[in-house]
Design an enzyme around this catalytic site. Structure first.
Site, PDB file in Angstrom:
ATOM      1  CG  ASP A 198      -0.838  -0.027  -3.084  1.00 19.89           C
ATOM      2  OD1 ASP A 198       0.218   0.082  -3.739  1.00 19.89           O
ATOM      3  OD2 ASP A 198      -1.866  -0.571  -3.544  1.00 19.89           O
ATOM      4  CB  CYS A 210       3.391 -10.939  -8.729  1.00 20.25           C
ATOM      5  SG  CYS A 210       3.479 -12.121  -7.345  1.00 20.25           S
ATOM      6  CD  GLU A 247       7.767  -8.973  -7.691  1.00 25.75           C
ATOM      7  OE1 GLU A 247       7.186  -9.930  -7.137  1.00 25.75           O
ATOM      8  OE2 GLU A 247       8.073  -8.952  -8.901  1.00 25.75           O
ATOM      9  N   GLY A 248       5.472  -6.381  -5.414  1.00 27.45           N
ATOM     10  CA  GLY A 248       5.181  -6.270  -3.988  1.00 27.45           C
ATOM     11  C   GLY A 248       4.459  -4.998  -3.606  1.00 27.45           C
ATOM     12  NE  ARG A 302      -0.049  -1.659  -6.103  1.00 22.70           N
ATOM     13  CZ  ARG A 302      -1.004  -2.563  -6.217  1.00 22.70           C
ATOM     14  NH1 ARG A 302      -0.979  -3.420  -7.221  1.00 22.70           N
ATOM     15  NH2 ARG A 302      -1.984  -2.636  -5.336  1.00 22.70           N
ATOM     16  NE  ARG A 341      -5.129  -7.292 -13.227  1.00 15.89           N
ATOM     17  CZ  ARG A 341      -5.422  -7.148 -11.949  1.00 15.89           C
ATOM     18  NH1 ARG A 341      -6.460  -6.414 -11.572  1.00 15.89           N
ATOM     19  NH2 ARG A 341      -4.696  -7.742 -11.023  1.00 15.89           N
TER      20      ARG A 341
END
Length: 372
Positions: free
Chosen positions: A296, A224, A262-263, A298, A219
């Protein structure tokens, strides 16, 4: 990249830095906390009128047609009001008026290498992705050079700054580890990894004793605070985290990578800003765009490095996000199988999950089918 790392800390402290491109020297300062006096000081040191560099996402909110970053010379007077309205205000039309917005769009200039580097630095520093910039005039060249020499002004090469978002592949450091029993998985090791610039730390939670040669249950979980720690109902992150731990344990062991993103990569401060915008009726993606971010932000190179350090090359990935599968595959990790992982749908997170499914392509049909 040492200078880049120092520049990021200076920008977070509200200090300007000097970004040097081939034929340009540009003073750069963060928008956050920039009062009119700071704008004036930046202009005085540079000897030119400061401009605002905006991301293409924010420019789209302002009605600009070109799909590219740009710089906008600041209009005379009302500087503070213009800064906030142009850089991240939710209602730029109401704040500035149609005529002023049209003037701003007409004044847009192509962003140069130093301007693009400035935006990269802001993103890496988890600040609003807009920047105050002022090109150094010849008349102020000596003064700026002296400020660099006496240590009051940090200088960084534009080419290096522009690469700061890419991270430093292969330079992730394995720092410490400990055994930590969890409610749903007693046999766990927490292994902490630190990025070279020291800004972010990520944790690999190794559950049981997974065989690296097998397809390891995995995973990728982005941190968060509100959901994981406080059980926020605005997202499903906390439930996904705990469900992943329990599922990995049930499968006989595997790995959960807890990533400091985060976020969706915009940082906690900006996530809270986005939440406030959502309270005004926006969905999660539109709220991020108002602030100047993409859908996004990330990047998963750090996850690939962590898996390499653990000797894992084949995974059974628990995700609803096709982008994670693609990112791992691009990094040379074989995704043998995808397994869905859901939280609960409620009245507070319905709009959030709908936006992820309908606009970001997350595979959440089962969640909405169960609600119906």
């Amino acid at each position: 990249m040492h200078q880049v790392e120092r520049a990021i800390f200076d920008l977070r402290r509200g200090l300007p830095v000097l970004v040097v491109a081939k034929d340009t020297r540009v003073l750069v300062q963060a928008i956050e906390g920039a009062a009119e006096t700071a704008v004036s000081r930046l202009g005085e040191l540079a000897g030119t009128t400061p401009a605002l560099v905006l991301s293409r996402h924010r420019l789209a909110i302002l009605g600009a047609e070109d799909d590219a970053e740009a710089r906008l010379p600041l209009p005379e007077g009302r500087v503070q009001r213009c800064l906030e309205a142009l850089a991240y205000g939710a209602t730029p039309m109401a704040s500035l008026g149609q005529a002023s917005l049209e003037e701003c769009r007409a004044a847009l200039e192509a962003a140069g290498p130093a301007d693009l580097a400035a935006l990269a630095l802001m993103r890496r520093a988890l600040l609003i992705p807009s920047a105050l910039v002022a090109r150094v005039a010849e008349s102020r060249d000596a003064a700026v050079t002296q400020a660099v020499a006496d240590g009051t002004l940090l200088t960084v090469a534009a080419e290096q700054a522009a690469r700061c978002l890419d991270g430093a592949g292969g330079m992730l450091r394995r720092v410490s580890e400990a055994r930590i029993p969890l409610v749903d998985a007693f046999d766990c090791r927490f292994i902490l990894f630190r990025e070279p610039d020291g800004l972010r730390e990520h944790v690999a939670v190794v559950i049981g004793d997974p065989a690296p040669e097998a397809a390891v249950p995995l995973r990728l979980h982005s941190a968060c605070l509100t959901g994981d720690l406080f059980g926020s109902l605005r997202c499903d992150c906390g439930e996904q985290l705990r469900n992943a731990v329990a599922e990995i344990e049930a499968l006989g062991g595997g790995v959960l990578l807890y990533l400091a993103q985060e976020g969706r990569g915009i940082g906690l401060a900006n996530k809270l800003r986005a939440y406030t915008l959502q309270d005004g009726g926006l969905d999660t993606l539109d709220a991020d765009q108002i602030l100047g971010f993409g859908e996004d932000e990330r990047r998963y190179g750090v996850a690939v490095d962590m898996l390499d350090a653990l000797g894992i090359r084949r995974v059974q990935l628990m995700t609803n996000n096709p982008l994670k599968m693609a990112a791992l595959a691009q990094g040379g990790i074989e995704v043998v199988e995808r397994q869905a992982l859901y939280g609960s749908l409620n009245d507070h997170n319905h709009r959030y999950l709908s936006a992820k499914a309908e606009r970001a392509g997350h595979l959440l049909d089962e969640v909405f089918r169960a609600r119906r």
